[in-house]
Design an enzyme around this catalytic site. Structure first.
Site, PDB file in Angstrom:
ATOM      1  N   PRO A 300       0.780  -1.242   0.000  1.00 18.33           N
ATOM      2  CG  PRO A 300      -0.139  -1.088   2.134  1.00 18.33           C
ATOM      3  CD  PRO A 300       0.553  -2.042   1.210  1.00 18.33           C
ATOM      4  CE1 TYR A 392       2.074   9.348  -2.066  1.00 12.13           C
ATOM      5  CE2 TYR A 392       0.350  10.776  -2.913  1.00 12.13           C
ATOM      6  CZ  TYR A 392       0.852   9.963  -1.914  1.00 12.13           C
ATOM      7  OH  TYR A 392       0.120   9.757  -0.769  1.00 12.13           O
TER       8      TYR A 392
HETATM    9  P1  FAD Z   1     -11.770  -5.595  -4.698  1.00 11.59           P
HETATM   10  O1  FAD Z   1     -12.005  -4.285  -4.052  1.00 11.59           O
HETATM   11  O2  FAD Z   1     -11.079  -6.657  -3.928  1.00 11.59           O
HETATM   12  O3  FAD Z   1     -13.186  -6.128  -5.183  1.00 11.59           O
HETATM   13  C1  FAD Z   1     -13.396  -7.454  -5.617  1.00 11.59           C
HETATM   14  C2  FAD Z   1     -14.816  -7.846  -5.336  1.00 11.59           C
HETATM   15  O4  FAD Z   1     -15.069  -9.150  -5.853  1.00 11.59           O
HETATM   16  C3  FAD Z   1     -15.102  -7.925  -3.837  1.00 11.59           C
HETATM   17  O5  FAD Z   1     -16.238  -7.154  -3.524  1.00 11.59           O
HETATM   18  C4  FAD Z   1     -15.313  -9.407  -3.588  1.00 11.59           C
HETATM   19  O6  FAD Z   1     -16.244  -9.655  -2.526  1.00 11.59           O
HETATM   20  C5  FAD Z   1     -15.843  -9.866  -4.938  1.00 11.59           C
HETATM   21  N1  FAD Z   1     -15.681 -11.295  -5.169  1.00 11.59           N
HETATM   22  C6  FAD Z   1     -14.602 -12.070  -4.865  1.00 11.59           C
HETATM   23  N2  FAD Z   1     -14.826 -13.358  -5.221  1.00 11.59           N
HETATM   24  C7  FAD Z   1     -16.062 -13.378  -5.783  1.00 11.59           C
HETATM   25  C8  FAD Z   1     -16.864 -14.426  -6.331  1.00 11.59           C
HETATM   26  N3  FAD Z   1     -16.416 -15.684  -6.378  1.00 11.59           N
HETATM   27  N4  FAD Z   1     -18.100 -14.114  -6.807  1.00 11.59           N
HETATM   28  C9  FAD Z   1     -18.547 -12.839  -6.767  1.00 11.59           C
HETATM   29  N5  FAD Z   1     -17.835 -11.817  -6.232  1.00 11.59           N
HETATM   30  C10 FAD Z   1     -16.615 -12.086  -5.762  1.00 11.59           C
HETATM   31  N6  FAD Z   1      -4.938   0.277  -1.702  1.00 11.59           N
HETATM   32  C11 FAD Z   1      -4.464   1.500  -1.527  1.00 11.59           C
HETATM   33  O7  FAD Z   1      -4.182   2.163  -2.538  1.00 11.59           O
HETATM   34  N7  FAD Z   1      -4.319   2.006  -0.248  1.00 11.59           N
HETATM   35  C12 FAD Z   1      -4.682   1.278   0.868  1.00 11.59           C
HETATM   36  O8  FAD Z   1      -4.576   1.760   1.980  1.00 11.59           O
HETATM   37  C13 FAD Z   1      -5.177   0.005   0.705  1.00 11.59           C
HETATM   38  N8  FAD Z   1      -5.559  -0.751   1.753  1.00 11.59           N
HETATM   39  C14 FAD Z   1      -6.026  -2.024   1.537  1.00 11.59           C
HETATM   40  C15 FAD Z   1      -6.421  -2.836   2.611  1.00 11.59           C
HETATM   41  C16 FAD Z   1      -6.874  -4.136   2.394  1.00 11.59           C
HETATM   42  C17 FAD Z   1      -7.285  -5.010   3.583  1.00 11.59           C
HETATM   43  C18 FAD Z   1      -6.953  -4.654   1.069  1.00 11.59           C
HETATM   44  C19 FAD Z   1      -7.426  -6.079   0.820  1.00 11.59           C
HETATM   45  C20 FAD Z   1      -6.593  -3.821   0.015  1.00 11.59           C
HETATM   46  C21 FAD Z   1      -6.136  -2.524   0.233  1.00 11.59           C
HETATM   47  N9  FAD Z   1      -5.777  -1.683  -0.828  1.00 11.59           N
HETATM   48  C22 FAD Z   1      -5.289  -0.460  -0.623  1.00 11.59           C
HETATM   49  C23 FAD Z   1      -5.915  -2.081  -2.171  1.00 11.59           C
HETATM   50  C24 FAD Z   1      -7.203  -1.542  -2.791  1.00 11.59           C
HETATM   51  O9  FAD Z   1      -8.214  -1.474  -1.836  1.00 11.59           O
HETATM   52  C25 FAD Z   1      -7.519  -2.474  -3.913  1.00 11.59           C
HETATM   53  O10 FAD Z   1      -6.475  -2.323  -4.886  1.00 11.59           O
HETATM   54  C26 FAD Z   1      -8.879  -2.240  -4.556  1.00 11.59           C
HETATM   55  O11 FAD Z   1      -9.906  -2.606  -3.668  1.00 11.59           O
HETATM   56  C27 FAD Z   1      -8.982  -3.052  -5.840  1.00 11.59           C
HETATM   57  O12 FAD Z   1     -10.277  -3.014  -6.328  1.00 11.59           O
HETATM   58  P2  FAD Z   1     -10.893  -4.237  -7.104  1.00 11.59           P
HETATM   59  O13 FAD Z   1     -12.256  -3.797  -7.499  1.00 11.59           O
HETATM   60  O14 FAD Z   1      -9.933  -4.685  -8.131  1.00 11.59           O
HETATM   61  O15 FAD Z   1     -10.944  -5.430  -6.060  1.00 11.59           O
HETATM   62  C1  DHB Z   2      -3.749   5.833   2.397  1.00  9.21           C
HETATM   63  C2  DHB Z   2      -3.228   4.602   2.138  1.00  9.21           C
HETATM   64  C3  DHB Z   2      -1.986   4.515   1.561  1.00  9.21           C
HETATM   65  O1  DHB Z   2      -1.458   3.318   1.281  1.00  9.21           O
HETATM   66  C4  DHB Z   2      -1.244   5.630   1.255  1.00  9.21           C
HETATM   67  O2  DHB Z   2      -0.019   5.495   0.727  1.00  9.21           O
HETATM   68  C5  DHB Z   2      -1.786   6.857   1.490  1.00  9.21           C
HETATM   69  C6  DHB Z   2      -3.057   6.953   2.065  1.00  9.21           C
HETATM   70  C7  DHB Z   2      -5.076   5.931   3.038  1.00  9.21           C
HETATM   71  O3  DHB Z   2      -5.698   4.881   3.268  1.00  9.21           O
HETATM   72  O4  DHB Z   2      -5.514   7.030   3.346  1.00  9.21           O
END
Ligand code: FAD
Ligand code: DHB
Length: 404
Positions: A300, A392
């Site tokens: 992250p 960034y």
């Molecule tokens: P996701 O948000 O993971 O969405 C995928 C969706 O698919 C989910 O709703 C899931 O329930 C659904 N799904 C899964 N399997 C199935 C299935 N079999 N059938 C139907 N639906 C299904 N990024 C940052 O930039 N900063 C952060 O601070 C940060 N913190 C994070 C903390 C955590 C705990 C996690 C896991 C990720 C974090 N990330 C962060 C990364 C960021 O949140 C993700 O990159 C982002 O959510 C990606 O979006 P997405 O839609 O690709 O996937």
């Molecule tokens: C946040 C998360 C990050 O990983 C970062 O680099 C900056 C901000 C946030 O959750 O606010």
């Protein structure tokens, strides 16, 4: 005897109602393309899941062009830089100056997901929560199938032109690709982030990325009333070891600089996130296209995960529109290459920020001095600071058809 599945048709079957799947459904609708979105979790769960919070300049423009930025423009907090803290000193990196006026915006992933679900629901989109048994099949034909059982227990089979795997790192789409097709590159980092939300106004106007000999700390925020703060902890840490008093004491120690005070408040959420880099390539198999965390994960530090996921679907929308509407395969054939360029840039940047700011369990004095030298260089050299700033705030502006 089980009843046969209800059979329907759509142009794009979308697995996952995270930010990637929801935005893809909206962008396709703007081109007149139908989709069906299936999501394993409940709407309430998706809207409450605490994750990212920081949007690149290009992501804000994309959401605005997609007509999704009403609340983002009212409530988002625009930031023109960050602070880098090390050796007990805080240095400002000024993005407006270094990155041609570009900025970033604090607006939580939870809020983007709420805005998207509200828009999709109001538009009458096919968006199904709490489905079970999602499967994708016939991916190497031009009529792939999406199967699921809805929340009422009814089995469905949807015939699609293409399927978008937006189901995150633990989803079913990437594993549905036959063995030997995808190559994966992966690194697990030997530490994790403990993240909290606290009901206390942020103690800073812009984010503080802090290297401390005892570990990294990041002061972010969600609103003028809510702080979001992260602490580096060991990779296998148990959250039970971190009562609120210990969290605040550790934050006070890591962020301390003379004449500045970290305000404390009540902690409303806390969780530990492991840190990993992962890239699967190509991001396509036949009529299945992977987007967002389903294809790649970054640690992250630098806030790239959400931004990458939304960038993928901007590229994917153009590719699918050409494929589905004009039977033109050129953009679809280029989808993986176009995305992976950005993905690897972000993977490098996230690795660089992570390595420069965290304390590895086996780090020696050489490692510490190299980190400090790199940080001093970024703080003192316009060229080095510009590298951080332009990565960034984000990469070349996103193009998405007629949007933006
Ligand atoms: P996701 O948000 O993971 O969405 C995928 C969706 O698919 C989910 O709703 C899931 O329930 C659904 N799904 C899964 N399997 C199935 C299935 N079999 N059938 C139907 N639906 C299904 N990024 C940052 O930039 N900063 C952060 O601070 C940060 N913190 C994070 C903390 C955590 C705990 C996690 C896991 C990720 C974090 N990330 C962060 C990364 C960021 O949140 C993700 O990159 C982002 O959510 C990606 O979006 P997405 O839609 O690709 O996937
Ligand atoms: C946040 C998360 C990050 O990983 C970062 O680099 C900056 C901000 C946030 O959750 O606010």
């Amino acid at each position: 005897m089980t009843s046969p599945a209800t059979r329907t048709r759509t142009q794009v079957g979308i697995v996952g109602a995270g930010p990637a799947g929801l935005l893809l459904s909206r962008l396709l609708a703007l081109r007149g393309i139908d989709s069906v979105v299936v999501e394993a979790r409940s709407r309430a769960y998706c809207e409450a899941r605490q994750r990212a919070g920081l949007l690149e300049d290009g992501t804000v423009r994309l959401l605005r062009a997609a007509g999704l930025a009403g609340r983002l423009d009212r409530e988002g907090l625009e930031h023109g830089g960050i602070y880098l803290q090390f050796d007990g000193e805080r240095h400002h990196i000024d993005f407006r100056d270094l990155a041609e006026g570009r900025t970033v915006t604090v607006y939580a992933q939870t809020e983007i997901v709420k805005d998207l679900i509200a828009e999709r629901t109001a538009a009458g989109a096919a968006l199904h929560f709490e489905v079970a048994g999602t499967e994708v099949a016939d991916l190497d034909t031009d009529r792939p199938l999406l199967r699921y059982t809805d929340s009422g227990g009814v089995a469905h089979e949807v015939e699609c032109d293409v399927i978008a795997g937006c189901d995150g790192f633990h989803g079913i789409c990437r594993p549905a690709v036959p063995d030997g097709v995808l190559s994966t590159v992966e690194r697990a980092y030997p530490f994790a982030w403990l993240g909290i939300l606290a009901d206390v106004p942020p103690s800073t106007d812009e984010l503080i990325y802090c290297r401390h000999d005892d570990g990294f700390a990041l002061h972010s925020m969600r609103t003028p009333e809510v702080s979001r703060i992260y602490l580096q902890v060991p990779a296998d840490e148990d959250i039970a070891n971190w009562p609120d008093d210990r969290i605040w004491a550790e934050m006070q120690r890591r962020f301390a600089v003379p004449g500045w005070e970290l305000k404390e408040g009540s902690i409303t959420e806390k969780s530990i996130t492991p840190m990993r880099s992962f890239v699967a390539a190509p991001m396509r198999y036949g009529r299945l296209f992977l987007a967002g965390d389903a294809a790649h994960i970054v640690p992250p530090t630098g806030a790239k995960g959400l931004n990458l996921a939304l960038a993928d679907v901007a590229v994917l929308t153009d590719a699918l529109a050409a494929l589905v509407l004009d039977r033109d395969h050129a953009l679809a054939d280029d989808y993986s290459r176009a995305c992976l360029n950005r993905v690897w840039r972000a993977t490098h940047f996230s690795w660089w920020m992570t390595s420069m700011l965290h304390i590895a369990p086996d780090a020696d004095a050489m490692e510490a001095q190299l980190q400090l030298s790199q940080l001093r260089y970024v703080a003192a050299s316009r060229a080095a600071a510009t590298t951080l700033a332009e990565n960034y705030v984000g990469y070349p502006p996103l193009r998405c058809g007629t949007l933006g």
